[in-house]
Design an enzyme around this catalytic site. Structure first.
Site, PDB file in Angstrom:
ATOM      1  N   GLY A  46      19.863  25.512 -28.112  1.00  0.00           N
ATOM      2  CA  GLY A  46      20.482  24.559 -29.013  1.00  0.00           C
ATOM      3  C   GLY A  46      20.969  23.335 -28.259  1.00  0.00           C
ATOM      4  O   GLY A  46      21.119  23.361 -27.033  1.00  0.00           O
ATOM      5  N   CYS A  47      21.223  22.272 -28.992  1.00  0.00           N
ATOM      6  CA  CYS A  47      21.619  21.013 -28.344  1.00  0.00           C
ATOM      7  C   CYS A  47      23.015  21.103 -27.723  1.00  0.00           C
ATOM      8  O   CYS A  47      23.198  20.752 -26.549  1.00  0.00           O
ATOM      9  CB  CYS A  47      21.537  19.866 -29.342  1.00  0.00           C
ATOM     10  SG  CYS A  47      22.335  20.183 -30.931  1.00  0.00           S
ATOM     11  N   TYR A  48      23.988  21.599 -28.476  1.00  0.00           N
ATOM     12  CA  TYR A  48      25.322  21.780 -27.894  1.00  0.00           C
ATOM     13  C   TYR A  48      25.283  22.733 -26.694  1.00  0.00           C
ATOM     14  O   TYR A  48      25.827  22.410 -25.624  1.00  0.00           O
ATOM     15  CB  TYR A  48      26.298  22.318 -28.941  1.00  0.00           C
ATOM     16  CG  TYR A  48      26.830  21.309 -29.919  1.00  0.00           C
ATOM     17  CD1 TYR A  48      27.451  20.132 -29.509  1.00  0.00           C
ATOM     18  CD2 TYR A  48      26.730  21.541 -31.293  1.00  0.00           C
ATOM     19  CE1 TYR A  48      27.952  19.222 -30.430  1.00  0.00           C
ATOM     20  CE2 TYR A  48      27.226  20.636 -32.219  1.00  0.00           C
ATOM     21  CZ  TYR A  48      27.834  19.470 -31.778  1.00  0.00           C
ATOM     22  OH  TYR A  48      28.328  18.569 -32.698  1.00  0.00           O
ATOM     23  N   THR A  97      22.941  23.338 -24.610  1.00  0.00           N
ATOM     24  CA  THR A  97      22.307  22.723 -23.440  1.00  0.00           C
ATOM     25  C   THR A  97      23.299  21.877 -22.663  1.00  0.00           C
ATOM     26  O   THR A  97      23.415  21.992 -21.436  1.00  0.00           O
ATOM     27  CB  THR A  97      21.103  21.865 -23.876  1.00  0.00           C
ATOM     28  OG1 THR A  97      20.112  22.716 -24.459  1.00  0.00           O
ATOM     29  CG2 THR A  97      20.496  21.141 -22.686  1.00  0.00           C
ATOM     30  N   SER A  98      24.030  21.022 -23.354  1.00  0.00           N
ATOM     31  CA  SER A  98      24.992  20.168 -22.647  1.00  0.00           C
ATOM     32  C   SER A  98      26.094  21.004 -21.997  1.00  0.00           C
ATOM     33  O   SER A  98      26.554  20.693 -20.888  1.00  0.00           O
ATOM     34  CB  SER A  98      25.605  19.145 -23.613  1.00  0.00           C
ATOM     35  OG  SER A  98      26.479  19.747 -24.543  1.00  0.00           O
TER      36      SER A  98
END
Length: 344
Positions: free
Chosen positions: A147-149, A151-152
């Site tokens: 997911g995008c969150y 990953t960061s």
């Protein structure tokens, strides 16, 4: 050259994947599909593809029939059946949705209200965080793209947790995302009059990325990690910025932490640890596959503050999927991803 297809190319992540793959010298895009827009040209939805980059959106079966590498960019609960077909036909499958991110079916049931249709498939899945699971990804046939969150957040914490420099297992995470992270379907929060000139948290202590974040951070730390995760919606199109608060062990210095981050990521092209005093800014990763990390130290509380930023559509979705494909197919890991962020 490998034949590639995209199931769900009409959504934001699918269209971004199509855009990036057009610049990849080792792939031929043989089919793209959409259940809602089959028969239409992709330029009917995204005019930037008009002309030499245009392609007709077909049925999902067309992608399965023609491609050897299949990407699925679909809502949760829809990808397993396509992964099953790919397994039976000996094709590689990368899911940009949530169906292959979680190790435990019980977590998937709790957070996504679905059962696994094919439990055996999940024994073969690999979590596609490229910088951390590179060796596993190279051998994989089914990838759960992060997911995008997550990953960061996971890239922002990996060096610290891997070296067990945190004081305890509780971590506070404050993340902000552009509106494309919510997908193409309009909702009350992403309706222009609501999100324009606005900034607010949502799904406080209940976001579906929470179990994924805790799962991967716990693996990195080799102990259970708990997070207090609060996402926010920014009135921008793309980008994620996560601010993470971690208490350091008493005998760990900020200089030691900074050195560990540099050593961990010194050979990772897509992760940039910024010089001390600089602050990661989502503006300077947009349209790129970079993750920028800045490290900060609060002397009063002996606490590390990590700022990690990515483009949610690239490193948080389509770019990372292509990075995983490159690893799976033995291509140069950077191929198709050498985009330089805009300066203004």
């Amino acid at each position: 050259m490998i034949k590639v297809g995209i199931i769900g190319a009409s959504g934001y992540a699918g269209a971004e994947l199509y855009r990036l793959l057009l610049n990849h010298k080792n792939v031929e895009i043989v089919a793209i599909s959409s259940q809602s827009y089959a028969g239409k040209m992709i330029s009917d939805l995204y005019p930037s593809f008009y002309g030499p980059y245009d392609m007709c959106l077909s049925q999902d079966q067309d992608v399965l029939d023609k491609a050897d590498m299949i990407f699925a960019s679909l809502p949760h609960g829809l990808s397993e059946k396509y992964a099953k077909v790919c397994e039976e036909q000996g094709k590689k499958f990368i899911d940009l949705g949530a169906d292959f991110r979680l190790d435990k079916e019980s977590d998937y049931q709790q957070w996504y209200q679905h059962d696994y249709q094919y439990p055996g498939l999940h024994e073969k899945q690999v979590y596609g965080l490229s910088e951390v699971n590179r060796d596993l990804i190279k051998k994989a046939t089914i990838i759960g793209n992060p997911g995008c969150y997550p990953t960061s957040i996971t890239l922002g914490l990996y060096p610290l947790l891997k070296n067990q420099m945190q004081k305890d297992e509780k971590i506070i995470i404050d993340s902000k995302s552009g509106t494309t992270g919510a997908g193409k379907s309009l909702s009350e929060d992403t309706h222009f009059p609501k999100c324009n000139e606005s900034f607010h948290p949502y799904k406080i202590a209940s976001h579906r990325h929470t179990p994924e974040i805790e799962q991967e951070l716990s693996k990195m730390a080799n102990q259970d990690i708990q997070v207090m995760f609060t996402p926010h919606l920014l009135p921008v199109n793309r980008g994620i910025i996560s601010t993470i608060y971690v208490s350091l062990k008493d005998d760990v210095t900020f200089d030691e932490v900074y050195d560990i981050y540099h050593k961990t990521y010194q050979d990772e092209y897509f992760v940039r640890v910024l010089p001390k005093g600089k602050v990661a800014d989502l503006k300077f990763v947009q349209y790129s596959n970079f993750c920028d990390i800045s490290l900060h130290y609060d002397e009063r509380y002996h606490q590390l503050i990590v700022v990690s930023t990515i483009d949610n559509m690239v490193k948080g979705a389509a770019g990372q999927a292509i990075q995983n494909m490159n690893l799976m197919c033995g291509f140069n890991e950077l191929e198709g991803l050498m985009m330089i962020p805009a300066s203004f």
